[in-house]
Design an enzyme around this catalytic site. Structure first.
Site, mmCIF file in Angstrom:
data_model
loop_
_atom_site.group_PDB
_atom_site.id
_atom_site.type_symbol
_atom_site.label_atom_id
_atom_site.label_comp_id
_atom_site.label_asym_id
_atom_site.label_seq_id
_atom_site.Cartn_x
_atom_site.Cartn_y
_atom_site.Cartn_z
ATOM 1 N N GLU A 1 -6.320 6.656 -0.288
ATOM 2 C CA GLU A 1 -6.281 5.497 0.225
ATOM 3 C C GLU A 1 -6.639 4.195 -0.508
ATOM 4 O O GLU A 1 -6.233 3.206 -0.574
ATOM 5 C CB GLU A 1 -6.833 5.702 1.645
ATOM 6 C CG GLU A 1 -6.294 6.876 2.507
ATOM 7 C CD GLU A 1 -4.701 6.513 2.560
ATOM 8 O OE1 GLU A 1 -4.265 5.359 2.634
ATOM 9 O OE2 GLU A 1 -4.068 7.600 2.770
ATOM 10 N N HIS B 1 0.721 -1.300 0.020
ATOM 11 C CA HIS B 1 -0.056 -0.039 -0.111
ATOM 12 C C HIS B 1 0.746 1.303 0.085
ATOM 13 O O HIS B 1 0.811 2.233 -0.995
ATOM 14 C CB HIS B 1 -0.649 -0.169 1.196
ATOM 15 C CG HIS B 1 -1.655 1.355 1.509
ATOM 16 N ND1 HIS B 1 -2.992 1.345 1.160
ATOM 17 C CD2 HIS B 1 -0.965 2.260 2.097
ATOM 18 C CE1 HIS B 1 -3.528 2.772 1.530
ATOM 19 N NE2 HIS B 1 -2.481 3.295 2.078
ATOM 20 N N GLU B 2 1.869 1.320 0.947
ATOM 21 C CA GLU B 2 2.909 2.373 0.932
ATOM 22 C C GLU B 2 3.431 2.687 -0.312
ATOM 23 O O GLU B 2 3.695 3.691 -0.696
ATOM 24 C CB GLU B 2 3.921 2.347 2.256
ATOM 25 C CG GLU B 2 3.079 2.404 3.397
ATOM 26 C CD GLU B 2 2.109 3.563 3.496
ATOM 27 O OE1 GLU B 2 2.388 4.420 3.088
ATOM 28 O OE2 GLU B 2 0.938 3.209 4.450
#
Lengths: 183, 297
Positions: free
Chosen positions: B229, B151-152
């Site tokens: 996100e 995700h990062e």
């Protein structure tokens, strides 16, 4: 006079579009080549780890000659493989014999407790993940490239620059089936 | 698939454009602040103050552009992680993910906190950093941690890191500066100076500006996180091909009941994987919603 400028402007625009598509093909093509060499790097890394592993295993398992030989052969096949397809195939073979080595270790508690062995086991698992990722990225790169080749307007420029669709790396049969471990 | 890729390219250019717009507006706001300050306090030194504020804002932009990642890392007091060090699995997972994503290897950090959390920062993928909490390394299993790290890296690849870090650092700083300005005005109005009408108007503008600045911060922070996100979650799945990892991590975050982390500055909260301040639910989409979207993948 104005018409001249407009034509000149259009000409420049067309040249820019042609160049930008040329670049896109070049960039995506390079990405495929890079990801291919990444697979190579990871496969080599795995092959390099095996002799150490075998040394450790040999010390504990005197009577398991066949399995050791199988691993050595599979490793040799991997190193000597020429193109990427045969490399991947050899790698799959190596992967399955390695699994039987680790299954074998279950019978030798001393070996299983050996820190060197554990370290190598972890290292090989990480390398295996990386191999899988590098193959995934290779296929992703091919996907982007093929999409550019087959969708409009990319397909038009692909014709001009003589770019063709490329083949995906096939997943080997052995990976689809659960691996059978024999003792 | 191709749609997703094109969106990805769009995201990158949108983030770059937004970063430029942000930097330009910060420049304007700082110069405007200088203008107001010079009128409110020392009309005689108008040009000196204006030149100073222009130089100051350009310097400020350059420093925050090139050091935003270091500022973010320093503000949480994180330690760098190396290959040979203690956090071997963390390093290996990121290395594998860089192969899967084709991104360069970011610098890795660990910060002290019991919360499960992580963030990425930097001005582009070549100068990126990824930081996770000790809590995340302890409590998440390998697949969950991998989902969070992917995700990062999704934020890194989409240049979210550039825009988000710039917002956090620059706008965060503006709110501090304008707060100082507001406080000094407070002092000044306490004294017995000559209250000419012109001065009063500018003091009023100054006050309004100073009150507005934190509100602007608030709205900007609201605007940056939510959609990002979701798309970073999507990239995470694209890299790992394994939604259950990320879902597991989100569930663990939902269930854990950690007190808010005082060390984390509010301005950099939007950078994080999950909102570090549970009671302020606005900077991140609800975890339930993220899980729901992931389960449909």
């Amino acid at each position: 006079m104005t018409a001249g400028w407009i034509i000149a402007g259009l000409f420049v625009l067309i040249v820019i579009i042609f160049l930008s598509y040329f670049n896109r093909f070049a960039i995506l093509g390079n990405r495929i080549d890079n990801s291919l060499s990444q697979i190579d790097v990871q496969l080599k890394r795995r092959a390099d780890l095996i002799p150490n592993l075998l040394e450790t295993v040999k010390g504990y398992t005197k009577h398991e000659k066949t399995i050791i030989k199988e691993v050595t052969d599979a490793r040799k096949a991997l190193i000597s493989a020429g193109n990427i397809e045969s490399k991947v195939k050899a790698n799959d073979k190596l992967e399955s014999v390695l699994k039987s080595v680790f299954a074998l270790a279950e019978n030798y508690p001393d070996l299983k407790a050996n820190t060197n062995f554990l370290e190598l086991q972890k290292e090989l698992a990480t390398t295996e993940d990386k191999i899988a990722y590098s193959r995934q990225y290779y296929n992703d790169s091919i996907l982007s490239y093929n999409m550019l080749c087959t969708t409009f307007p990319g397909t038009f420029f692909a014709g001009i620059y003589g770019k063709k669709k490329r083949d995906y790396l096939q997943i080997a049969e052995s990976e689809r089936k659960p691996v059978k471990v024999s003792f | 698939m191709e749609n997703q890729r094109i969106n990805f390219d769009d995201q990158i250019s949108r983030n770059k454009v937004k970063s430029v717009i942000l930097m330009f507006s910060v420049f304007l706001i700082v110069v405007l602040l200088g203008y107001v300050i010079s009128y409110a306090f020392e009309p005689g030194y108008f040009f000196t103050i204006m030149i100073f504020s222009i130089i100051f804002s350009i310097g400020y932009l350059l420093i925050s552009y090139y050091n935003s990642d270091k500022i973010a890392i320093a503000s949480v007091g994180a330690k760098e992680v190396r290959r040979e060090g203690d956090y071997r699995q963390y390093y290996d997972l990121v290395e594998g993910l860089t192969i899967a994503s084709g991104l360069p290897m970011p610098k890795l950090y660990v910060m002290r906190s019991n919360q499960i959390n992580a963030f990425a920062s930097g001005r582009d993928p070549k100068h990126s950093v990824v930081c996770v909490t000790e809590g995340a390394l302890e409590k998440l299993d390998k697949k969950e941690l991998e989902g969070v790290l992917a995700h990062e890296l999704g934020h890194v690849g989409s240049y979210d890191i550039r825009y988000m870090t710039l917002v956090a650092v620059m706008v965060g700083m503006i709110s501090i500066i304008s707060e100082i300005f507001l406080r000094s005005l407070w002092f000044k109005s306490g004294g017995n100076d000559d209250n000419s009408k012109g001065n009063a108007i500018f003091i009023l503008i100054g006050v309004v500006l100073a009150i507005l600045a934190p509100i602007v911060v608030y709205f900007v922070q609201l605007a940056i996180s939510r959609k990002r996100e979701f798309s970073a979650d999507a990239s995470s799945v694209k890299f790992t091909r394994y939604p259950p990892g990320l879902i597991g991590a989100l569930k663990k975050i939902k269930e854990e009941n950690q007190p808010r982390d005082k060390k984390i500055n509010k301005a950099i909260a939007p950078l994080f994987f999950a909102n570090p301040f549970k009671e302020l639910g606005s900077t991140h989409p609800a975890i339930e919603k993220r899980i729901e979207v992931l389960e449909r993948m």
